[in-house]
Design an enzyme around this catalytic site. Structure first.
Site, PDB file in Angstrom:
ATOM      1  N   HIS A   1       0.830  -1.212   0.000  1.00 62.98           N
ATOM      2  CA  HIS A   1       0.000   0.000   0.000  1.00 62.98           C
ATOM      3  C   HIS A   1       0.865   1.262   0.000  1.00 62.98           C
ATOM      4  CE1 HIS A   1       1.008   0.813   4.183  1.00 62.98           C
ATOM      5  NE2 HIS A   1       0.931  -0.504   4.358  1.00 62.98           N
TER       6      HIS A   1
ATOM      7  N   GLU B   1       1.879   5.192   1.247  1.00 61.95           N
ATOM      8  CA  GLU B   1       2.185   5.647   2.615  1.00 61.95           C
ATOM      9  C   GLU B   1       0.893   5.879   3.404  1.00 61.95           C
ATOM     10  OE1 GLU B   1       5.528   8.499   3.781  1.00 61.95           O
ATOM     11  OE2 GLU B   1       3.754   9.764   4.018  1.00 61.95           O
ATOM     12  N   SER B   2       0.868   5.347   4.623  1.00 65.26           N
ATOM     13  CA  SER B   2      -0.312   5.515   5.479  1.00 65.26           C
ATOM     14  C   SER B   2      -0.072   6.675   6.445  1.00 65.26           C
ATOM     15  CB  SER B   2      -0.582   4.231   6.270  1.00 65.26           C
ATOM     16  OG  SER B   2       0.380   4.103   7.311  1.00 65.26           O
TER      17      SER B   2
ATOM     18  N   ASN C   1       2.462   5.437   8.839  1.00 60.05           N
ATOM     19  CA  ASN C   1       3.819   5.344   8.274  1.00 60.05           C
ATOM     20  C   ASN C   1       4.465   6.727   8.386  1.00 60.05           C
ATOM     21  OD1 ASN C   1       2.740   3.235   5.501  1.00 60.05           O
ATOM     22  ND2 ASN C   1       3.669   2.570   7.421  1.00 60.05           N
TER      23      ASN C   1
ATOM     24  N   GLY D   1       0.724  -2.486  12.257  1.00 54.56           N
ATOM     25  CA  GLY D   1       0.189  -3.850  12.347  1.00 54.56           C
ATOM     26  C   GLY D   1      -1.255  -3.930  11.889  1.00 54.56           C
TER      27      GLY D   1
ATOM     28  N   ARG E   1      -5.849   0.447   4.224  1.00 56.56           N
ATOM     29  CA  ARG E   1      -4.758   1.018   3.431  1.00 56.56           C
ATOM     30  C   ARG E   1      -4.432   0.161   2.206  1.00 56.56           C
ATOM     31  NH1 ARG E   1      -3.024  -0.943   8.398  1.00 56.56           N
ATOM     32  NH2 ARG E   1      -0.987  -1.959   8.622  1.00 56.56           N
TER      33      ARG E   1
ATOM     34  N   GLU F   1      -1.277  -7.129   7.492  1.00 56.38           N
ATOM     35  CA  GLU F   1       0.063  -6.855   8.012  1.00 56.38           C
ATOM     36  C   GLU F   1       0.328  -7.763   9.211  1.00 56.38           C
ATOM     37  OE1 GLU F   1       2.863  -6.538   7.789  1.00 56.38           O
ATOM     38  OE2 GLU F   1       3.423  -4.427   7.618  1.00 56.38           O
TER      39      GLU F   1
ATOM     40  N   TYR G   1       1.520  -6.429  15.228  1.00 52.12           N
ATOM     41  CA  TYR G   1       2.729  -5.926  15.907  1.00 52.12           C
ATOM     42  C   TYR G   1       2.619  -5.979  17.432  1.00 52.12           C
ATOM     43  CZ  TYR G   1       6.759  -4.354  13.178  1.00 52.12           C
ATOM     44  OH  TYR G   1       7.941  -4.320  12.474  1.00 52.12           O
TER      45      TYR G   1
ATOM     46  N   LYS H   1       8.260   4.469  16.441  1.00 50.41           N
ATOM     47  CA  LYS H   1       9.431   3.607  16.174  1.00 50.41           C
ATOM     48  C   LYS H   1      10.707   4.221  16.740  1.00 50.41           C
ATOM     49  CE  LYS H   1       7.128   1.387  12.330  1.00 50.41           C
ATOM     50  NZ  LYS H   1       7.023   0.923  10.967  1.00 50.41           N
TER      51      LYS H   1
ATOM     52  N   HIS I   1       0.962  -5.611   2.478  1.00 47.27           N
ATOM     53  CA  HIS I   1       1.717  -4.823   3.465  1.00 47.27           C
ATOM     54  C   HIS I   1       3.202  -5.187   3.459  1.00 47.27           C
ATOM     55  CE1 HIS I   1      -2.156  -3.649   5.277  1.00 47.27           C
ATOM     56  NE2 HIS I   1      -2.519  -4.800   4.739  1.00 47.27           N
ATOM     57  N   GLY I   2       3.977  -4.311   4.124  1.00 53.98           N
ATOM     58  CA  GLY I   2       5.423  -4.528   4.191  1.00 53.98           C
ATOM     59  C   GLY I   2       5.774  -5.944   4.615  1.00 53.98           C
TER      60      GLY I   2
HETATM   61  C1  DG2 Z   1       4.281  -1.340   8.848  1.00 56.53           C
HETATM   62  C2  DG2 Z   1       5.569  -2.076   8.688  1.00 56.53           C
HETATM   63  O1  DG2 Z   1       3.334  -2.010   8.088  1.00 56.53           O
HETATM   64  O2  DG2 Z   1       6.482  -1.641   9.577  1.00 56.53           O
HETATM   65  O3  DG2 Z   1       3.017  -2.238  10.666  1.00 56.53           O
HETATM   66  O4  DG2 Z   1       4.222  -0.461  11.067  1.00 56.53           O
HETATM   67  O5  DG2 Z   1       3.253  -2.071   5.553  1.00 56.53           O
HETATM   68  O6  DG2 Z   1       1.164  -1.958   6.836  1.00 56.53           O
HETATM   69  O7  DG2 Z   1       2.714   0.036   6.779  1.00 56.53           O
HETATM   70  P1  DG2 Z   1       2.584  -1.464   6.773  1.00 56.53           P
HETATM   71  C3  DG2 Z   1       3.816  -1.352  10.316  1.00 56.53           C
HETATM   72  P2  DG2 Z   1       7.990  -2.197   9.664  1.00 56.53           P
HETATM   73  O8  DG2 Z   1       7.944  -3.651   9.983  1.00 56.53           O
HETATM   74  O9  DG2 Z   1       8.672  -1.898   8.346  1.00 56.53           O
HETATM   75  O10 DG2 Z   1       8.559  -1.379  10.808  1.00 56.53           O
END
Ligand code: DG2
Length: 249
Positions: free
Chosen positions: A11, A13-14, A17, A24, A62, A89, A92, A100, A184-185
């Protein structure tokens, strides 16, 4: 020989982000930059003549909005859509909603990177009453409790993503469809780890940029014909992946 074409799209940039918050399963929206990235992703698909026949997304806003904006830009807004929590995602855990950089400062680089990029060390689990818990979220109400995560490491994401890969995405590929996966990432890192057979150690170094389509042509064994696939904008992808790697610093 190629049996199918797969396009992976993280996706755009949220809002979180941009604020450098662990996201998560928290259902945040794209910001204006993320919307523009999603549209650009769709334009790249069109420019390359890479037109999806079906799209699979997570159940998070997202990824859903990114797929819609990209497909609209590629004039493919009408294709079939499937969504699954298995493409969500990584959960987390108790880090959801935390900054972060503050987390890095509080716990040190080693612990921070262990939580963020190690293959098998999950962050501490989230409490049900936590402001950023999904315990009462109706979209997960029918999930058996043992499948509903309170935290996940990448290994857990691979385990819950693979059944969806084999049951839902592979049949589309084998039917000759060009398949877009908007996710997602970390759910995409899990899929890339599987496809490219990346080791548990090496996957720590792999970062997926937002909004840039990554093309994989798959052979009869469902492995990539070219390892690592090909980003449709390789220069931008390199720069953006380095920025993801440096988040928190
Ligand atoms: C990010 C990835 O997920 O973060 O959950 O913070 O892709 O949904 O924005 P996304 C998050 P990192 O593992 O790269 O810190």
């Amino acid at each position: 020989m190629t049996v199918g074409t797969l396009v992976l799209l993280r996706h755009g940039e949220s809002e979180w982000n941009a604020k450098n918050l662990f996201t998560g399963w928290v259902d945040v929206d794209l910001n204006a930059k993320g919307e523009a990235e999603a549209r650009r992703g769709g334009e790249l698909l069109k420019e390359h003549g890479l037109l999806p026949d079906v799209v699979h997304t997570s159940v998070l806003r997202r990824a859903i909005r990114t797929s819609e904006l990209a497909l609209h830009a590629a004039d493919r807004h009408w294709i079939a859509v499937r969504r699954s929590w298995r493409l969500n995602e990584r959960h987390y855990g108790a880090l959801q909603g935390k900054n972060k950089k503050e987390t890095l400062d509080a716990y040190g680089e080693e612990q921070f990177m262990l939580w963020r990029r190690s293959y098998d060390t999950p962050p501490p689990p989230i409490e049900d009453g936590d402001e950023w818990s999904q315990s009462g979220d109706p979209r997960y109400a029918t999930l058996p409790p043992e499948l509903k995560p309170r935290t996940e490491c990448l290994k857990d994401v691979v385990a819950r993503m693979l059944p969806y890969w084999y049951d839902a995405i592979v049949p589309d590929l084998l039917a000759g469809r060009t398949v877009l996966v908007a996710a997602h990432g970390n759910s995409l890192r899990a899929l890339v780890k599987h496809l490219d057979q990346i080791s548990d150690e090496a996957i720590a170094k792999l970062n997926i940029p937002t909004g840039i389509p990554l093309r994989y042509d798959l052979g009869p064994d469902l492995r990539p014909t070219v390892a690592g696939g090909a980003y449709l904008d390789p220069e931008a992808a390199k720069e953006a992946a380095a920025a993801v790697a440096n988040q928190g610093k």
